[in-house]
Design an enzyme around this catalytic site. Structure first.
Site, PDB file in Angstrom:
ATOM      1  N   LEU A   1      37.751 106.787  20.942  1.00  0.00           N
ATOM      2  CA  LEU A   1      37.781 106.182  19.155  1.00  0.00           C
ATOM      3  C   LEU A   1      35.935 105.020  18.686  1.00  0.00           C
ATOM      4  CD1 LEU A   1      39.518 103.930  22.235  1.00  0.00           C
ATOM      5  CD2 LEU A   1      40.831 104.362  20.022  1.00  0.00           C
TER       6      LEU A   1
ATOM      7  N   TYR B   1      32.929  98.514  22.155  1.00  0.00           N
ATOM      8  CA  TYR B   1      33.827 100.000  22.295  1.00  0.00           C
ATOM      9  C   TYR B   1      34.346 101.405  22.372  1.00  0.00           C
ATOM     10  CZ  TYR B   1      29.325 100.868  19.308  1.00  0.00           C
ATOM     11  OH  TYR B   1      28.139 101.177  18.973  1.00  0.00           O
ATOM     12  N   CYS B   2      34.632 102.354  21.956  1.00  0.00           N
ATOM     13  CA  CYS B   2      35.629 103.510  22.152  1.00  0.00           C
ATOM     14  C   CYS B   2      34.948 103.655  24.429  1.00  0.00           C
ATOM     15  CB  CYS B   2      34.144 104.514  21.751  1.00  0.00           C
ATOM     16  SG  CYS B   2      35.081 106.108  22.691  1.00  0.00           S
ATOM     17  N   PRO B   3      35.565 102.234  24.918  1.00  0.00           N
ATOM     18  CA  PRO B   3      35.365 102.563  26.269  1.00  0.00           C
ATOM     19  C   PRO B   3      35.824 103.893  27.416  1.00  0.00           C
ATOM     20  CG  PRO B   3      37.412 101.311  25.356  1.00  0.00           C
ATOM     21  CD  PRO B   3      37.085 101.660  24.895  1.00  0.00           C
TER      22      PRO B   3
ATOM     23  N   LYS C   1      26.691  98.293  28.082  1.00  0.00           N
ATOM     24  CA  LYS C   1      26.856  99.207  27.272  1.00  0.00           C
ATOM     25  C   LYS C   1      25.392  99.867  26.699  1.00  0.00           C
ATOM     26  CE  LYS C   1      29.586 102.235  25.690  1.00  0.00           C
ATOM     27  NZ  LYS C   1      31.508 103.163  25.517  1.00  0.00           N
TER      28      LYS C   1
END
EC number: 2.3.1.204
Length: 273
Positions: free
Chosen positions: A93, A147-149, A160
């Site tokens: 993502l 975001y973008c896990p 992160k």
């Protein structure tokens, strides 16, 4: 594949430095280059490539992001904030790229030993070793709210700072990482959070978009309390790789790059039309 040293011991290592944002101009080209290198490396069993890439303010979207209910409004918001939007050809993502984010790709030949998790594990172990002198707290697990896990989010204390993706092309594997080394991880996350708000992700019943919580993201420099830089990150990679040679895209590879570049351009034109 956590024993990354043994993996590289018998390999010829090709280095490509595209860390000057002007070298490629657009992040679209970076994904075309990695596909090109996958084809080249995939024809061998004893060579790998490592490529640095840095881009000016860009939000790289996953394919699912390009299907947001109100994509045009979300992209207009990014543009107003001074960011370009591109759609990549691999999974995942939205992620934020800027001059404080070092991306690097390890391009590896596919083989029996390279299972689905092997590339992720190799990159995780490699980054842990890169920063062994400043921290031994780097962990890999999905950071909810980032975001973008993904399962191979890299974090310290649950915050992160990096994410890993993987793409397989023509017997080659591109293991790609974005390392938020400098700047504000929270500000980057806030940008993506607002992108999803403007795109009305919460109202899409087809896909589960992440609910981004900016406090889950940091830069590595902030997390370890050391003034780390992108240039320092590049040096650490090269120090670990040991013997390597430098070779950019060759004339023989250019037709493959042009084909891959056209595919990326077509993908983006279709996504944003």
């Amino acid at each position: 594949m956590k024993d990354w040293q043994n993996f590289f011991n018998d390999k010829k290592i090709r280095m490509i430095d595209h860390s000057d944002p002007a070298s490629l101009g657009t992040a679209i080209a970076s994904f075309a280059v990695d596909d090109t290198l996958c084809e080249s490396v995939g024809r061998t069993s004893d060579s790998v490539a490592c490529r640095f890439w840095v881009h000016d303010n860009t939000v790289v979207l996953g394919i699912i992001d390009s299907r947001l209910p109100h994509l045009a409004e979300a992209v207009a918001f990014l543009q107003k904030e001074g960011f370009k939007a591109v759609v990549r050809n691999s999974g995942g993502l939205a992620v934020v790229l800027d001059r404080g984010v070092l991306n690097f790709s390890l391009i590896l030949p596919d083989s029996k030993e390279m299972g689905i998790h092997s590339g992720y594990e190799l990159m995780t172990a490699f980054v842990q070793e890169m920063y062994r002198d400043v921290t031994d707290q780097i962990e890999a697990f999905e950071v909810t709210g980032s975001y973008c896990p993904g399962d191979y989010d890299l974090s310290i204390g649950g915050k992160k700072f990096a994410g890993i993706s993987q793409r397989r092309v023509k017997n080659g594997i591109a293991v790609q990482i974005y390392l938020c080394i400098e700047g504000s991880g929270q500000a980057r996350a806030d940008l993506v959070r607002e992108f999803y708000v403007r795109g009305q992700a919460a109202f899409d019943e087809r896909f589960d978009y992440p609910v981004v919580e900016p406090d889950t993201m940091r830069s590595l420099a902030d997390l370890v309390g050391v003034p780390l830089t992108v240039e320092d990150g590049k040096r650490r990679v090269l120090d670990l790789l040991g013997d390597w040679y430098e070779q950019d895209i060759t004339a023989a590879e250019l037709p493959v790059f042009e084909k891959r570049m056209k595919q990326m351009v077509d993908r983006n034109e279709k996504a944003f039309k």
